[in-house]
Design an enzyme around this catalytic site. Structure first.
Site, PDB file in Angstrom:
ATOM      1  N   GLY A  17       0.820  -1.214   0.000  1.00 22.42           N
ATOM      2  CA  GLY A  17       0.000   0.000   0.000  1.00 22.42           C
ATOM      3  C   GLY A  17       0.848   1.256   0.000  1.00 22.42           C
ATOM      4  O   GLY A  17       0.465   2.279   0.576  1.00 22.42           O
ATOM      5  N   GLY A  18       1.973   1.202  -0.698  1.00 24.39           N
ATOM      6  CA  GLY A  18       2.959   2.282  -0.626  1.00 24.39           C
ATOM      7  C   GLY A  18       2.767   3.410  -1.606  1.00 24.39           C
ATOM      8  O   GLY A  18       3.633   4.278  -1.710  1.00 24.39           O
TER       9      GLY A  18
ATOM     10  N   SER B 256       0.023   5.650  -1.857  1.00 18.04           N
ATOM     11  CA  SER B 256      -0.770   6.812  -1.461  1.00 18.04           C
ATOM     12  C   SER B 256      -0.910   6.845   0.052  1.00 18.04           C
ATOM     13  O   SER B 256      -0.584   5.873   0.745  1.00 18.04           O
ATOM     14  CB  SER B 256      -2.163   6.769  -2.109  1.00 18.04           C
TER      15      SER B 256
ATOM     16  N   ASP C  74      -2.607  -6.874  -6.615  1.00 15.23           N
ATOM     17  CA  ASP C  74      -3.823  -7.008  -5.821  1.00 15.23           C
ATOM     18  C   ASP C  74      -3.474  -7.924  -4.654  1.00 15.23           C
ATOM     19  O   ASP C  74      -3.261  -9.130  -4.844  1.00 15.23           O
ATOM     20  CB  ASP C  74      -4.945  -7.605  -6.670  1.00 15.23           C
TER      21      ASP C  74
ATOM     22  N   SER D 131      -4.389  -0.376  14.126  1.00 21.38           N
ATOM     23  CA  SER D 131      -5.114   0.889  14.188  1.00 21.38           C
ATOM     24  C   SER D 131      -5.656   1.078  15.590  1.00 21.38           C
ATOM     25  O   SER D 131      -5.953   0.094  16.290  1.00 21.38           O
ATOM     26  CB  SER D 131      -6.267   0.881  13.182  1.00 21.38           C
TER      27      SER D 131
ATOM     28  N   TYR E 253     -13.377  -4.323   9.796  1.00 22.33           N
ATOM     29  CA  TYR E 253     -12.065  -3.678   9.817  1.00 22.33           C
ATOM     30  C   TYR E 253     -11.450  -3.745  11.214  1.00 22.33           C
ATOM     31  O   TYR E 253     -10.265  -4.095  11.358  1.00 22.33           O
ATOM     32  CB  TYR E 253     -12.221  -2.232   9.364  1.00 22.33           C
TER      33      TYR E 253
ATOM     34  N   LYS F 151      -7.972  -5.460  12.450  1.00 21.74           N
ATOM     35  CA  LYS F 151      -6.900  -4.691  13.082  1.00 21.74           C
ATOM     36  C   LYS F 151      -6.534  -5.257  14.449  1.00 21.74           C
ATOM     37  O   LYS F 151      -5.365  -5.228  14.851  1.00 21.74           O
ATOM     38  CB  LYS F 151      -7.308  -3.221  13.182  1.00 21.74           C
TER      39      LYS F 151
END
Length: 255
Positions: free
Chosen positions: A19-20, A22, A70, A149, A162, A166
């Site tokens: 996920g680098g 944005s 993906d 998170s 989610y 996490k």
């Protein structure tokens, strides 16, 4: 603002970030590049990822390797990890940053939605670690940094799939740390608070909500993606040599 600290051991290190392209991930890609690391990053969106690689190359004279992937496709994830190692040497720093924090109501969640959510937010953390662990062993050690998170710690009501993922990342972090520590591989988690990325601004930030959140922080400033970089660099470097199986909260003192 990028951190001013320099970590000498990160210069030339082979770093892989999921996920680098944005948000927080883009700040991490730039942050490691500024340390002189050889950075490969995984993302699914060509536009922002290529623009980021172009900008870093222009600014620093070195181009991060963008690997379109993906992360729900585990074989593709494994192939991208192998490409990163082929290009830069065995990966010794893995940052599992990729996530999707779509809001969802309990009554609307289907089995398909749940499985897809876990396939983005939890499952790749294990399989990317599995993919790079042999190379880290060959290299004599490494650092795996998993993004969790604070959402599951504050009982966030609007994304139960989610928050479940996490929370699971913390258990995964501890289990991997226990298994891989004997090979000199450290595994830690970082739990950001509300970091105001462009995605957050577009979808959920209002002036009132942001002001109320910042008012509850000890540090009365809006958190930005660059505010996460220093902690990740520290966890990646030998400055944290004996730190493993831990979760570090970076939330301005909200909790």
């Amino acid at each position: 603002m990028m951190p001013s600290a320099r970590f000498a051991d990160l210069e030339g290190a082979s770093v892989l970030i999921t996920g680098g392209g944005s948000g927080i991930g883009a700040a991490l890609t730039e942050g490691f590049a500024r340390q002189g690391a050889k950075v490969a990053f995984i993302d699914i969106a060509d536009g922002p990822s290529l623009a980021l690689a172009d900008r870093i190359e222009k600014d620093l004279g070195r181009r991060p390797l963008y690997l379109k992937t993906d992360i729900r496709d585990i074989e593709a994830l494994r192939a991208s990890a192998a490409k990163a190692a082929e290009a830069h040497g065995d990966v010794t720093v893995l940052v599992n940053n990729a996530a999707l924090d779509d809001r969802h109501a309990v009554e609307d969640v289907t089995v398909e939605f749940w499985d897809n959510n876990q396939a983005v937010n939890l499952r790749p953390h294990f399989f990317s670690a599995q993919a790079v662990a042999p190379g880290m062993k060959r290299a004599g050690g490494g650092s795996i940094i998993n993004f969790t998170s604070t959402s599951f710690l504050i009982n966030h009501p609007d994304m139960p799939a989610y928050t479940a993922a996490k929370a699971g990342i913390v258990g995964l972090t501890k289990g991997l740390a226990g298994k891989l520590g004997a090979d000199g591989i450290r595994v830690n988690a970082i739990a950001p608070g509300w970091v105001i990325t462009e995605r957050q601004k577009q979808l959920w930030v209002t002036e009132q909500a942001l002001a109320a959140h910042v008012a509850k922080q000890c540090i009365k400033q809006m958190m930005q993606p660059e505010d996460i970089v220093g902690t990740v660099l520290f966890l990646a470097s030998d400055a944290s040599r004996m730190l493993t199986a831990q979760m570090l909260i970076v939330d301005g003192g909200f909790l």
